[in-house]
Motif scaffolding. Structure first.
Motif, PDB file in Angstrom:
ATOM      1  N   PHE A  13       0.693  -1.154   0.031  1.00 51.36           N
ATOM      2  CA  PHE A  13       0.144   0.038   0.085  1.00 51.36           C
ATOM      3  C   PHE A  13       0.727   1.337   0.094  1.00 51.36           C
ATOM      4  CE2 PHE A  13       0.405  -0.906   4.386  1.00 51.36           C
ATOM      5  CZ  PHE A  13       0.775   0.581   5.034  1.00 51.36           C
ATOM      6  N   THR A  14       0.209   2.454  -0.143  1.00 52.17           N
ATOM      7  CA  THR A  14       1.073   3.540  -0.163  1.00 52.17           C
ATOM      8  C   THR A  14       0.417   4.517   0.566  1.00 52.17           C
ATOM      9  OG1 THR A  14      -0.256   4.545  -2.351  1.00 52.17           O
ATOM     10  CG2 THR A  14       1.978   3.401  -2.685  1.00 52.17           C
ATOM     11  N   VAL A  15       1.108   5.571   1.231  1.00 55.64           N
ATOM     12  CA  VAL A  15       0.570   6.694   1.974  1.00 55.64           C
ATOM     13  C   VAL A  15       1.229   7.837   1.241  1.00 55.64           C
ATOM     14  CG1 VAL A  15       0.358   7.934   4.081  1.00 55.64           C
ATOM     15  CG2 VAL A  15       0.543   5.677   3.746  1.00 55.64           C
ATOM     16  N   LYS A  16       0.507   8.697   0.424  1.00 55.24           N
ATOM     17  CA  LYS A  16       0.886   9.803  -0.230  1.00 55.24           C
ATOM     18  C   LYS A  16       1.172  11.243   0.519  1.00 55.24           C
ATOM     19  CE  LYS A  16      -0.956   8.133  -4.700  1.00 55.24           C
ATOM     20  NZ  LYS A  16      -1.993   8.435  -5.773  1.00 55.24           N
ATOM     21  N   ASP A  17       1.770  12.070  -0.111  1.00 52.96           N
ATOM     22  CA  ASP A  17       2.117  13.335   0.767  1.00 52.96           C
ATOM     23  C   ASP A  17       0.633  14.068   0.821  1.00 52.96           C
ATOM     24  OD1 ASP A  17       4.768  12.964   0.432  1.00 52.96           O
ATOM     25  OD2 ASP A  17       5.057  14.235  -1.481  1.00 52.96           O
ATOM     26  N   GLY A  18       0.548  14.801   2.082  1.00 56.82           N
ATOM     27  CA  GLY A  18      -0.579  15.301   2.510  1.00 56.82           C
ATOM     28  C   GLY A  18      -1.751  14.464   2.551  1.00 56.82           C
ATOM     29  N   GLN A  19      -1.669  13.283   2.842  1.00 55.84           N
ATOM     30  CA  GLN A  19      -2.749  12.073   3.081  1.00 55.84           C
ATOM     31  C   GLN A  19      -2.778  11.600   4.436  1.00 55.84           C
ATOM     32  OE1 GLN A  19      -2.517   8.483   0.483  1.00 55.84           O
ATOM     33  NE2 GLN A  19      -4.261   9.127  -0.223  1.00 55.84           N
ATOM     34  N   VAL A  20      -3.883  11.467   5.108  1.00 55.10           N
ATOM     35  CA  VAL A  20      -4.254  10.674   6.410  1.00 55.10           C
ATOM     36  C   VAL A  20      -4.809   9.355   5.961  1.00 55.10           C
ATOM     37  CG1 VAL A  20      -5.349  10.734   8.524  1.00 55.10           C
ATOM     38  CG2 VAL A  20      -4.507  12.905   7.355  1.00 55.10           C
TER      39      VAL A  20
END
Length: 243
Positions: free
Chosen positions: A23-30
């Motif tokens: 999975f990914t967690v992108k910039d500016g993401q909760v």
């Protein structure tokens, strides 16, 4: 993209808890990391922060792995554990100074930020207190202050609402939103789905060490064909199907 997990396999000893997790967690993401006890949430977090070594796959923060640059990789992360971990012989002030040294931060600038957070969490008059003087909720607030006063780009919060009073929960969520607006990323593991549902951009649903679903609430509703459901309903249905 801040955090990218590719085919992560790992666990404790010879037991493989995680099985090709991606999975990914992108910039500016909760992002809400959701799962029953034993689903792999804490194991995932321990691999990200470097307490466990993957057997396979990759964990990258801004394209960098832990092996490539240990110091800079760790400076990109701030972690709030489920159970507060404080040094009994250090005061609150000394915990903050230790964090400044560990992250190699500017002393005066960081103390300005720390003082703002201390006031927010009503700890500003307790700088000379030792951990033995704090309740569990106050210890949790100390951990939150020490994490969010840093210049990390990825904040990992494990069961952040445990022990916090309603005002502190609101304060924490306000700070999470502030970091999001500044372009940072937040990975939040919690069982309190009603709260995270209103504050996360997307959700990673884990079961048996695998990503069972990944998406926004609307995407999860479509995937499970539950248009009027909330996050609790969706997770219960997923768990019942898988079991």
């Amino acid at each position: 993209m801040t955090l990218e997990i590719k085919d992560l396999t790992g666990g404790y000893g010879q037991v493989a808890v995680l099985k090709k997790e991606s999975f990914t967690v992108k910039d500016g993401q909760v992002v809400g990391l959701i799962g029953l006890n034993g689903a792999g949430k804490s194991t995932t977090i321990k691999h990200i922060i470097g307490l466990l070594t993957p057997r396979g796959g990759q964990i990258l923060i801004d394209g960098m792995s832990l092996k490539q640059d240990v110091e800079n990789y760790r400076k990109k992360i701030a972690y709030v554990p489920e159970m507060p971990i404080l040094y009994p012989e250090l005061t609150l002030k000394e915990h903050i100074d230790l964090t400044i040294m560990a992250y190699d931060l500017d002393h005066d600038k960081t103390w300005e930020n720390a003082n703002r957070l201390l006031k927010t969490f009503r700890l500003d008059n307790k700088l000379e207190w030792f951990p033995q003087n704090f309740s569990k909720g106050m210890k949790q607030k100390v951990m939150i202050v020490c994490a969010f006063m840093t210049e990390a780009r990825l904040f990992i919060i494990d069961e952040p609402f445990t022990g916090l009073d309603p005002l502190a929960v609101k304060d924490l969520l306000d700070i999470v939103e502030e970091k999001k607006q500044a372009g940072c990323s937040v990975l939040m593991s919690t069982h309190i789905l009603a709260t995270v549902q209103d504050h996360a951009d997307k959700f990673i649903l884990l079961n048996n060490g695998q990503v069972r679903a990944d998406g926004t609430l609307d995407e999860l509703k479509a995937k499970f064909n539950m248009q009027d459901a909330n996050l609790d309903d969706i997770y219960i249905k997923m768990s019942n199907e898988d079991n």
